[in-house]
Scaffold this motif. Structure first.
Motif: not given
Length: 367
Positions: A272-276, A282-283, A302-305
């Motif tokens: 898994w990759v975690a982006i906290p 953007l990411g 919001a940008v991840f959704r």
């Protein structure tokens, strides 16, 4: 005629920004000449040093006109003017608001030039910035943002149209460079067996949320003692994160390998990759992980959704308990199915096509 790529800094800490500019400039017509200016830092750490590269070696104080440098602002701008006026540049790609502050006053004297200011993340905009951005006509200045979420926020703040240039990567090229799971784990000196590994990539700074992730990981180990955590990146928070790892007794469980030039090839080392992150423009890490076939746990932003919609696995920001529970739960579900669903929603091929078309239009020298 040519395009000038103007970067705030060549420092490797800005690698994600460099990568975005590199992808954008790869879309221009083949006959177009591209050169690069680095206002700060050295070309040695910049992956977006395209064509002939000029290092200006300016400090932040010089560029921002702080202290006595305010008296020399006009002198610095005169140097920019002379360099641009002697060139065949017609389009400038400017890296964010800081670079725009330095260059836009010069463009008022060079109406034959057109600038595209690309915003990579949230930024503090002053009244002086609004005034500066409103002085140039739309025919000479275009504002763009790397996500729709960011574009909407900027447009509401500036009351100026902002185009969405949602950054994307060439799926075929990206996947062709990926190492296998065994190769990637060997590169990171991880067990090549079935040991569960969570990965994270990004600058070691507070807004990336890695302190929360480490705390959550320590809690998750109580139920998942075989877990490993790898955080690839470098930054000013390294000492604090290392101290946290030591204090929690995690030196054998958490790996902080620093900046790795081949980081984008290593995603298959992770389950898994975690982006906290606490905030993101953007990411790109999310896109890279999904294209590598690795499912993502991301902060409730919001940008991840915007990118993963209901296929995303979201966790409250700065909530170590919630992140711990999410890490535990992640290894109780069919991660292959999660990764496939996220890939379907992200639709990397369509995203790349849209990105390429918008980038070519924005940087066309004939506009």
């Amino acid at each position: 005629m040519s395009i000038l790529n103007v970067m705030w800094s060549g420092d490797s800490a800005f690698a994600s920004v460099h990568k975005v500019h590199l992808q954008i400039l790869a879309q221009v017509e083949p006959a177009t000449t591209i050169n690069t200016w680095l206002l700060q830092g050295s070309a040695r750490g910049c992956v977006a040093k395209i064509g002939e590269t000029r290092e200006w070696h300016l400090s932040s104080n010089q560029l921002k006109g702080k202290r006595f440098w305010k008296l020399l602002t006009l002198w610095i701008q005169a140097r920019f003017y002379h360099a641009l006026n002697q060139s065949d540049v017609r389009v400038l790609l400017l890296d964010g608001l800081g670079t725009a502050r330095a260059l836009l006053p010069v463009l008022k004297k060079l109406p034959q030039l057109r600038a595209v200011v690309l915003f990579h993340g949230a930024t503090r905009i002053s009244a002086a910035d609004r005034k500066s951005l409103s002085r140039l006509p739309a025919s000479q200045l275009t504002l763009a943002a790397v996500s729709q979420t960011l574009a909407n926020a900027l447009e509401a703040d500036l009351q100026i149209p902002v185009i969405t240039l949602r950054s994307a990567l060439d799926p075929l090229g990206f996947r062709s460079r990926l190492l296998s799971r065994e190769q990637a784990r060997a590169r990171l000196q991880l067990p090549v067996d079935s040991t569960p590994v969570v990965g994270a990539v990004g600058r070691l700074v507070g807004k990336k949320g890695f302190a929360c992730l480490i705390e959550a990981f320590a809690e998750a180990l109580i139920q998942r003692p075989q877990l490993r955590l790898v955080i690839i990146g470098e930054g000013q928070a390294r000492a604090a994160l290392e101290a946290q790892v030591n204090q929690l007794g995690l030196r054998d469980k958490v790996l902080l390998p620093g900046n790795l030039d081949d980081a984008a090839t290593l995603y298959r080392a992770f389950d898994w990759v975690a982006i906290p992150s606490l905030e993101e423009g953007l990411g790109l890490i999310l896109q890279e992980a999904v294209m590598a076939g690795v499912p993502v746990l991301a902060s409730e932003l919001a940008v991840f959704r915007e990118q993963l919609a209901e296929a995303g696995c979201y966790v409250a920001t700065e909530d170590a308990t919630a992140w711990s529970e999410a890490l535990i739960q992640a290894f109780s579900v069919a991660s292959v199915s999660v990764a496939a669903a996220q890939s379907t929603v992200l639709s990397p091929d369509d995203a790349w096509l849209d990105f390429s078309q918008v980038a070519r239009r924005l940087l066309s020298c004939s506009e």
